[in-house]
Scaffold this motif. Structure first.
Motif, mmCIF file in Angstrom:
data_model
loop_
_atom_site.group_PDB
_atom_site.id
_atom_site.type_symbol
_atom_site.label_atom_id
_atom_site.label_comp_id
_atom_site.label_asym_id
_atom_site.label_seq_id
_atom_site.Cartn_x
_atom_site.Cartn_y
_atom_site.Cartn_z
ATOM 1 N N GLU A 1 0.794 -1.223 0.000
ATOM 2 C CA GLU A 1 0.000 0.000 0.000
ATOM 3 C C GLU A 1 0.827 1.274 0.000
ATOM 4 O O GLU A 1 0.346 2.328 -0.433
ATOM 5 N N LYS A 2 2.048 1.209 0.498
ATOM 6 C CA LYS A 2 2.850 2.427 0.607
ATOM 7 C C LYS A 2 4.327 2.076 0.577
ATOM 8 O O LYS A 2 4.729 1.023 1.091
ATOM 9 N N ASP B 1 12.919 8.126 13.276
ATOM 10 C CA ASP B 1 12.158 6.897 13.086
ATOM 11 C C ASP B 1 11.367 7.015 11.788
ATOM 12 O O ASP B 1 10.476 7.858 11.664
ATOM 13 N N GLY C 1 9.159 5.203 10.733
ATOM 14 C CA GLY C 1 7.754 4.894 10.956
ATOM 15 C C GLY C 1 6.910 6.156 11.034
ATOM 16 O O GLY C 1 5.739 6.165 10.637
ATOM 17 N N GLU C 2 7.503 7.226 11.558
ATOM 18 C CA GLU C 2 6.798 8.505 11.628
ATOM 19 C C GLU C 2 6.432 8.997 10.230
ATOM 20 O O GLU C 2 5.339 9.523 9.996
ATOM 21 N N TYR D 1 6.176 7.030 7.519
ATOM 22 C CA TYR D 1 5.243 6.071 6.929
ATOM 23 C C TYR D 1 3.809 6.360 7.370
ATOM 24 O O TYR D 1 2.859 6.241 6.584
ATOM 25 N N ASP D 2 3.649 6.725 8.639
ATOM 26 C CA ASP D 2 2.312 6.949 9.199
ATOM 27 C C ASP D 2 1.784 8.368 8.942
ATOM 28 O O ASP D 2 0.643 8.668 9.274
ATOM 29 N N MET D 3 2.595 9.229 8.352
ATOM 30 C CA MET D 3 2.188 10.613 8.145
ATOM 31 C C MET D 3 0.989 10.706 7.201
ATOM 32 O O MET D 3 0.905 10.001 6.193
ATOM 33 N N ASP D 4 0.032 11.558 7.552
ATOM 34 C CA ASP D 4 -1.125 11.815 6.692
ATOM 35 C C ASP D 4 -0.694 12.741 5.561
ATOM 36 O O ASP D 4 -0.381 13.909 5.780
ATOM 37 N N ASP E 1 1.946 6.766 -1.857
ATOM 38 C CA ASP E 1 0.729 6.043 -1.484
ATOM 39 C C ASP E 1 0.303 5.257 -2.722
ATOM 40 O O ASP E 1 -0.305 5.804 -3.644
#
Length: 245
Positions: free
Chosen positions: A47-48, A61, A63-64, A66-69, A125
């Motif tokens: 997905e990303k 990190d 992950g920050e 990756y999770d960003m809107d 995305d």
């Protein structure tokens, strides 16, 4: 390396389409694959993705990121820094064609001569990318095509480059790109030792790991690390003096 550092990897391949102008330089082919075929080279279950250059030093990190809107945009890039005023004369996107075409939109870091597509760090995305058929538009240039394929501008600290950003914002940098400086043309490895304080340790670790895999012996590794640390702590002038010696 995967066993040593605890990560998984897979290899992908995709034949260059016959209808798209063929590149002859291997490096440019690799650059093109990083953006032109994102809609077809990855499995639908993915997905990303985050692309990070091999010469990028990460200090946060991921992950920050990756999770960003990214606000429903298919792509997220960091715009060029603008606080290093010495480089204003090299900011071609502020004049002529690019200024008129962008119409106030940011020019996102960074370009390569032919495709003008490659960034040292960016987020894709893939769900939105496929839904909007962004790949069909991006056979064009991303900065040029952003009126049709909108780009989310990542916070500036996600891609710091000395050439364009200067030192005022370096302490907040989450990644450091060893980008080329069109003014000084300083070699990247020399710049790495001067700019990134942890570079010596990272380089030494990589060389130790390579020697281990190849079954080679590193000559007096402690002395080598100490010597490189001394060079790393010196100024650019010190480096040039040592090179002359």
């Amino acid at each position: 390396m995967a066993r040593e550092y605890g990560f998984d990897y897979e290899l992908i391949t995709y034949r260059w389409p016959t209808w798209l102008h063929k590149q002859t330089e291997k490096q440019r082919i690799i650059w093109a694959y990083k953006i032109l075929f994102l809609d077809v080279i990855f499995p639908l279950s993915l997905e990303k993705v985050i692309f990070v250059d091999a010469d990028q030093v990460v200090r946060a990190d991921m992950g920050e990121l990756y999770d960003m809107d990214i606000k429903g945009r298919p792509l997220a890039y960091t715009p060029f820094c603008d606080n290093n005023k010495e480089m204003d004369g090299y900011r071609f996107w502020r004049q002529g064609f690019w200024r008129d075409h962008l119409q106030g939109k940011p020019y996102h870091i960074r370009f390569v001569i032919t495709f003008q597509i490659v960034s040292a760090l960016y987020v894709v995305d893939l769900v939105k990318f496929r839904e909007t058929a962004a790949g069909d538009h991006l056979r064009d240039l991303p900065n040029y095509a952003q009126h049709r394929v909108p780009i989310f501008s990542l916070p500036q600290e996600w891609l710091w480059c000395e050439s364009w950003c200067g030192n005022a914002t370096k302490s907040k940098a989450k990644t450091i790109d060893l980008c080329n400086n069109p003014m000084t043309k300083e070699p990247k490895l020399q710049g790495a030792r001067r700019i990134v304080h942890e570079w010596t340790d990272l380089d030494f670790e990589a060389r130790k790991f390579t020697a281990k895999i190849l079954g080679d012996e590193m000559d007096n590794p402690e002395a080598l690390a100490s010597s490189e640390k001394s060079v790393n702590d010196g100024s650019l002038e010190d480096l040039e003096s040592k090179a002359e010696l």
